[in-house]
Write a protein that holds these residues in place. Structure first.
Motif: not given
Length: 128
Positions: A14-19, A74-85, A124-128
């Protein structure tokens, strides 16, 4: 589910980057789906069965915890769309599982190149 969880979390840091975490989990899930297709089929079809005791269904599963933590991060970092986890997890699980199942049925080749394309499509499907 314990075997699935332990297998998919091999090498996950989990210490790796989100991606990086996302790629690791997706690659491990694909390997699991390809190696244990019957076990995955069972999990997919009976995970929400009313015949599974509630205490079994509600217990903490390390893989599920890792997936939700990763989506929220990922959502907190604005990398993943704001949708239900859960929707995020269901989308990537469905896309990846369908791709691996098609390959295992011989519909198309599924080497590293195809895996990379599927992982990129899921991201890409999840990306913000």
């Amino acid at each position: 589910i314990d075997h699935f969880s332990a297998t998919v979390l091999v090498g996950y840091d989990p210490a790796e980057s989100t991606y990086g975490c996302f790629r690791r989990l997706m690659a491990n899930m694909a390997a699991y789906a390809y190696t244990y297709p019957k076990e995955l089929w069972f999990l997919e079809n009976y995970a929400h069965s009313p015949f599974i005791p509630e205490e079994t269904r509600d217990r903490k599963i390390p893989l599920i915890t890792a997936c939700f933590s990763l989506v929220k991060r990922g959502q907190a970092e604005h990398l993943i769309r704001d949708m239900h986890p859960m929707l995020c997890v269901q989308l990537i699980n469905g896309m990846l599982t369908a791709a691996v199942q098609g390959a295992s049925l011989g519909k198309y080749p599924f080497a590293q190149k195809e895996l990379d394309l599927v992982i990129d499509a899921c991201w890409k499907a999840l990306s913000a």
